[in-house]
Design a protein around this motif. Structure first.
Motif, PDB file in Angstrom:
ATOM      1  N   GLY A 247      -4.627  -0.408 -18.249  1.00  0.00           N
ATOM      2  CA  GLY A 247      -3.659  -0.971 -19.180  1.00  0.00           C
ATOM      3  C   GLY A 247      -2.614   0.019 -19.650  1.00  0.00           C
ATOM      4  N   MET A 248      -2.515   1.166 -18.969  1.00  0.00           N
ATOM      5  CA  MET A 248      -1.628   2.239 -19.437  1.00  0.00           C
ATOM      6  C   MET A 248      -0.326   2.356 -18.647  1.00  0.00           C
ATOM      7  N   GLY A 249      -0.050   1.407 -17.763  1.00  0.00           N
ATOM      8  CA  GLY A 249       1.232   1.416 -17.072  1.00  0.00           C
ATOM      9  C   GLY A 249       1.218   1.988 -15.675  1.00  0.00           C
ATOM     10  N   TYR A 250       0.068   2.459 -15.195  1.00  0.00           N
ATOM     11  CA  TYR A 250      -0.022   2.940 -13.812  1.00  0.00           C
ATOM     12  C   TYR A 250       0.001   1.748 -12.858  1.00  0.00           C
ATOM     13  N   ASN A 251       0.346   2.021 -11.605  1.00  0.00           N
ATOM     14  CA  ASN A 251       0.337   0.981 -10.583  1.00  0.00           C
ATOM     15  C   ASN A 251       0.241   1.640  -9.221  1.00  0.00           C
ATOM     16  N   LEU A 252      -0.005   0.850  -8.202  1.00  0.00           N
ATOM     17  CA  LEU A 252      -0.030   1.374  -6.844  1.00  0.00           C
ATOM     18  C   LEU A 252       1.394   1.592  -6.356  1.00  0.00           C
ATOM     19  N   PHE A 253       1.645   2.756  -5.764  1.00  0.00           N
ATOM     20  CA  PHE A 253       2.949   3.006  -5.154  1.00  0.00           C
ATOM     21  C   PHE A 253       3.055   2.091  -3.939  1.00  0.00           C
ATOM     22  N   PRO A 254       4.164   1.389  -3.753  1.00  0.00           N
ATOM     23  CA  PRO A 254       4.214   0.339  -2.727  1.00  0.00           C
ATOM     24  C   PRO A 254       3.927   0.817  -1.302  1.00  0.00           C
ATOM     25  N   ASN A 255       4.415   1.998  -0.937  1.00  0.00           N
ATOM     26  CA  ASN A 255       4.294   2.482   0.439  1.00  0.00           C
ATOM     27  C   ASN A 255       3.230   3.570   0.492  1.00  0.00           C
ATOM     28  N   GLU A 262       6.567  14.682  -0.554  1.00  0.00           N
ATOM     29  CA  GLU A 262       7.023  15.526  -1.661  1.00  0.00           C
ATOM     30  C   GLU A 262       7.996  14.808  -2.597  1.00  0.00           C
ATOM     31  N   ASN A 263       8.877  13.993  -2.033  1.00  0.00           N
ATOM     32  CA  ASN A 263       9.884  13.346  -2.870  1.00  0.00           C
ATOM     33  C   ASN A 263       9.297  12.242  -3.749  1.00  0.00           C
ATOM     34  N   ASN A 264       8.022  11.899  -3.534  1.00  0.00           N
ATOM     35  CA  ASN A 264       7.387  10.870  -4.354  1.00  0.00           C
ATOM     36  C   ASN A 264       6.217  11.419  -5.172  1.00  0.00           C
ATOM     37  N   GLU A 265       6.207  12.709  -5.399  1.00  0.00           N
ATOM     38  CA  GLU A 265       5.156  13.292  -6.223  1.00  0.00           C
ATOM     39  C   GLU A 265       5.299  12.836  -7.678  1.00  0.00           C
ATOM     40  N   ASN A 266       4.177  12.798  -8.373  1.00  0.00           N
ATOM     41  CA  ASN A 266       4.151  12.403  -9.789  1.00  0.00           C
ATOM     42  C   ASN A 266       4.743  11.008 -10.001  1.00  0.00           C
ATOM     43  N   ASN A 267       4.410  10.099  -9.072  1.00  0.00           N
ATOM     44  CA  ASN A 267       4.952   8.749  -9.169  1.00  0.00           C
ATOM     45  C   ASN A 267       4.039   7.853 -10.011  1.00  0.00           C
ATOM     46  N   VAL A 374      -5.015  14.805  -7.134  1.00  0.00           N
ATOM     47  CA  VAL A 374      -6.383  14.935  -7.637  1.00  0.00           C
ATOM     48  C   VAL A 374      -6.953  13.578  -8.035  1.00  0.00           C
ATOM     49  N   ILE A 375      -6.205  12.797  -8.787  1.00  0.00           N
ATOM     50  CA  ILE A 375      -6.654  11.457  -9.189  1.00  0.00           C
ATOM     51  C   ILE A 375      -5.487  10.489  -9.015  1.00  0.00           C
ATOM     52  N   ARG A 376      -5.740   9.411  -8.279  1.00  0.00           N
ATOM     53  CA  ARG A 376      -4.736   8.366  -8.103  1.00  0.00           C
ATOM     54  C   ARG A 376      -5.222   7.056  -8.736  1.00  0.00           C
ATOM     55  N   PHE A 377      -4.283   6.174  -9.032  1.00  0.00           N
ATOM     56  CA  PHE A 377      -4.623   4.895  -9.636  1.00  0.00           C
ATOM     57  C   PHE A 377      -5.496   4.057  -8.710  1.00  0.00           C
ATOM     58  N   ALA A 378      -5.319   4.210  -7.388  1.00  0.00           N
ATOM     59  CA  ALA A 378      -6.172   3.472  -6.454  1.00  0.00           C
ATOM     60  C   ALA A 378      -7.640   3.819  -6.670  1.00  0.00           C
ATOM     61  N   ASP A 379      -7.922   5.079  -6.956  1.00  0.00           N
ATOM     62  CA  ASP A 379      -9.287   5.515  -7.248  1.00  0.00           C
ATOM     63  C   ASP A 379      -9.804   4.818  -8.510  1.00  0.00           C
ATOM     64  N   VAL A 404      -6.252  -3.065  -4.013  1.00  0.00           N
ATOM     65  CA  VAL A 404      -6.137  -1.914  -3.122  1.00  0.00           C
ATOM     66  C   VAL A 404      -5.957  -2.387  -1.686  1.00  0.00           C
ATOM     67  N   ARG A 405      -6.701  -3.390  -1.285  1.00  0.00           N
ATOM     68  CA  ARG A 405      -6.591  -3.908   0.082  1.00  0.00           C
ATOM     69  C   ARG A 405      -5.227  -4.541   0.335  1.00  0.00           C
ATOM     70  N   ALA A 406      -4.649  -5.156  -0.682  1.00  0.00           N
ATOM     71  CA  ALA A 406      -3.367  -5.835  -0.489  1.00  0.00           C
ATOM     72  C   ALA A 406      -2.282  -4.851  -0.066  1.00  0.00           C
ATOM     73  N   ARG A 407      -2.246  -3.679  -0.678  1.00  0.00           N
ATOM     74  CA  ARG A 407      -1.238  -2.699  -0.272  1.00  0.00           C
ATOM     75  C   ARG A 407      -1.468  -2.250   1.167  1.00  0.00           C
ATOM     76  N   ALA A 408      -2.732  -2.126   1.550  1.00  0.00           N
ATOM     77  CA  ALA A 408      -3.061  -1.622   2.883  1.00  0.00           C
ATOM     78  C   ALA A 408      -2.641  -2.578   3.997  1.00  0.00           C
ATOM     79  N   ARG A 409      -2.286  -3.820   3.655  1.00  0.00           N
ATOM     80  CA  ARG A 409      -1.794  -4.764   4.674  1.00  0.00           C
ATOM     81  C   ARG A 409      -0.391  -4.423   5.138  1.00  0.00           C
ATOM     82  N   GLY A 410       0.343  -3.708   4.294  1.00  0.00           N
ATOM     83  CA  GLY A 410       1.713  -3.375   4.652  1.00  0.00           C
ATOM     84  C   GLY A 410       2.611  -4.591   4.751  1.00  0.00           C
TER      85      GLY A 410
END
Length: 492
Positions: A247-255, A262-267, A374-379, A404-410
């Motif tokens: 509930g803190m605003g994190y989400n899965l990065f789409p790609n 590197e350009n998507n670090e700390n997303n 180290v820790i991602r929202f998917a985890d 998590v599976r939904a993103r993996a469908r691409g």
């Protein structure tokens, strides 16, 4: 503005040695290293600037060799079935002992990992012992102490997961009589970890301004606590903590593949990353070798260690975009246009640590600017799914798992269908499998299998033995230095 570049400035690496604090001169930014000036301990711990230098030192140490290179991949990765030594057959062959479980207490990577974690802990303890007496901004002081507690908890978690009972030191030794302490039962170590994370979560902010991007946050403390609680089987706590983080605003990065560039670090998916950078104006500032040791061998990408296995490649379902995003296959062209040689020592390499060849900067460690996730929202979603299932809430378990599976469908219809079973064991198996493919090559698989009680089943063919290989041996050097006060793990 290069915010990450600002974060990597102002390091003060503190050495508890001969009464001196070795403090590099600092600028107004966060973690770039000037390895010159020294500051005697007697003049340190006086000002807010001293406090800032000391806390920044903690973060800088996280990217060192023992934390991110050979010692880390040996202790936390190669024992699993998703990774193996890699490189040429004769290069660093001692790492094979971690893969086939023949490693002994004299192996140097054990010592390197042990030392790196206690260096982190030492830096944290110095902050926690000394900053309270400094006259400075009270809010900043409280936050700095919380940041130190987070990193101390993270380092003790890495230690207890790897070795079981370990010495628990929560203060800087006052004299020689306090240097040599015995191993502490792991239950007490875990209790200390949980307390540090509880304390940190109460204080740490949910977000930071750009100049401080990458510091430990409330979400990081809660998510790490959830992982610790998962290892302890405290499923009600895991569920509560992960629900809060969700509930803190994190989400899965789409790609998925771009999530590790590197350009998507700390997303938006990032909960905690070890911040790394190359500052070309300061020699010695690029200390991370995380990408270098795992880069594609035979190119300018790196050394080719810690490579994916055929078992991992076969674990993905048809159409799962994570397979090609996790594994660089010999002979392929990466999404960034790098042609990988069709012949070479290894058929596969770790794509999550990959830095495109045109980003390699001559004169510095290859890919030293690549952050370590180290820790991602998917985890967090998968921990939530596992906890919900263990608590009998199949609906929530499947909801979190299927995100998590939904993103993996691409975006492809008809692949990786949602898990629909209502059977608790079937959902559990699906979650465990999803952790394997989602978090592959991220230093979780080996310990996941052991906490799940499947070491013999999954690793037995590699030589893993129950009653021994749940933990690694305590480094013999540490036992010798303790004059026998430290004891060895069973059957080593």
């Amino acid at each position: 503005m290069n915010y990450k570049n600002n974060y990597i400035q102002k390091i003060g690496l503190i050495a508890l040695c001969t009464g001196l604090l070795v403090i590099p001169a600092c600028k107004n930014d966060f973690l770039k290293v000037d390895p010159q000036a020294q500051q005697p301990a007697i003049t340190f711990w006086k000002t807010q600037e001293d406090a800032t230098k000391a806390v920044n030192s903690i973060y800088a140490n996280l990217r060192t060799w023992g934390n991110t290179a050979f010692p880390a991949i040996a202790v936390e990765s190669i024992g699993g079935d998703d990774a193996e030594k890699g490189s040429s057959a004769n290069d660093a062959s001692y790492l094979n002992g971690f893969d086939n479980f023949t490693v002994t207490s004299t192996e140097g990577q054990l010592q390197g990992f042990w030392e790196a974690q206690y260096q982190n802990i030492n830096l944290c303890n110095q902050v926690l012992d000394n900053i309270p007496a400094i006259s400075m901004d009270a809010t900043l002081k409280t936050r700095y102490l919380a940041e130190a507690k987070f990193v101390r908890a993270y380092s003790y978690f890495r230690l207890v997961r790897a070795f079981g009972d370990v010495p628990l030191r929560l203060n800087v030794p006052k004299d020689a009589s306090e240097f040599n302490i015995p191993r502490t039962p792991k239950a007490q170590v875990y209790a200390a970890i949980e307390k540090d994370l509880d304390d940190a979560a109460l204080v740490l902010p949910q977000t930071y301004p750009a100049v401080d991007l990458g510091r430990a946050t409330k979400g990081a403390a809660l998510a790490l606590h959830a992982k610790v609680a998962m290892y302890l089987g405290k499923w009600d706590l895991v569920l509560s903590l992960t629900n809060t983080v969700m509930g803190m605003g994190y989400n899965l990065f789409p790609n998925y593949e771009q999530n590790f560039r590197e350009n998507n670090e700390n997303n938006i998916e990032s909960i905690f990353e070890i911040q790394c950078e190359i500052n070309q104006t300061i020699a010695g500032s690029a200390t991370s070798q995380y990408s270098q040791v795992q880069g594609v061998r035979g190119t300018k990408g790196g050394w080719g260690f810690n490579v994916p296995t055929a078992t991992l490649a076969a674990a993905y379902e048809a159409g799962d975009v994570r397979r090609d995003a996790t594994i660089i296959f010999r002979g392929e062209t990466t999404p960034q246009g790098d042609a990988i040689p069709a012949t070479g020592d290894n058929p596969m390499y770790n794509q999550k640590s990959y830095v495109p060849f045109n980003s390699i900067i001559s004169g510095f460690n290859e890919g030293a600017q690549q952050n370590v996730r180290v820790i991602r929202f998917a985890d967090v979603l998968l921990m939530n799914a596992e906890a919900a299932n263990e608590q009998g809430n199949a609906t929530l378990a499947k909801t979190s798992l299927n995100k998590v599976r939904a993103r993996a469908r691409g975006g492809v219809v008809g692949v990786l269908p949602d898990v629909t079973s209502t059977d608790k064991d079937a959902i559990r198996q699906a979650i465990w499998k999803e952790r394997q493919v989602e978090l592959a090559m991220e230093y979780d698989r080996y310990f996941d299998v052991i906490r799940q009680g499947r070491g013999t089943t999954v690793f037995g063919a590699k030589g893993w033995k129950a009653g021994k290989n749940e933990v690694w041996p305590i480094p013999l050097t540490e036992i010798d230095k303790s004059a026998g006060k430290l004891t060895q793990n069973p059957n080593y």
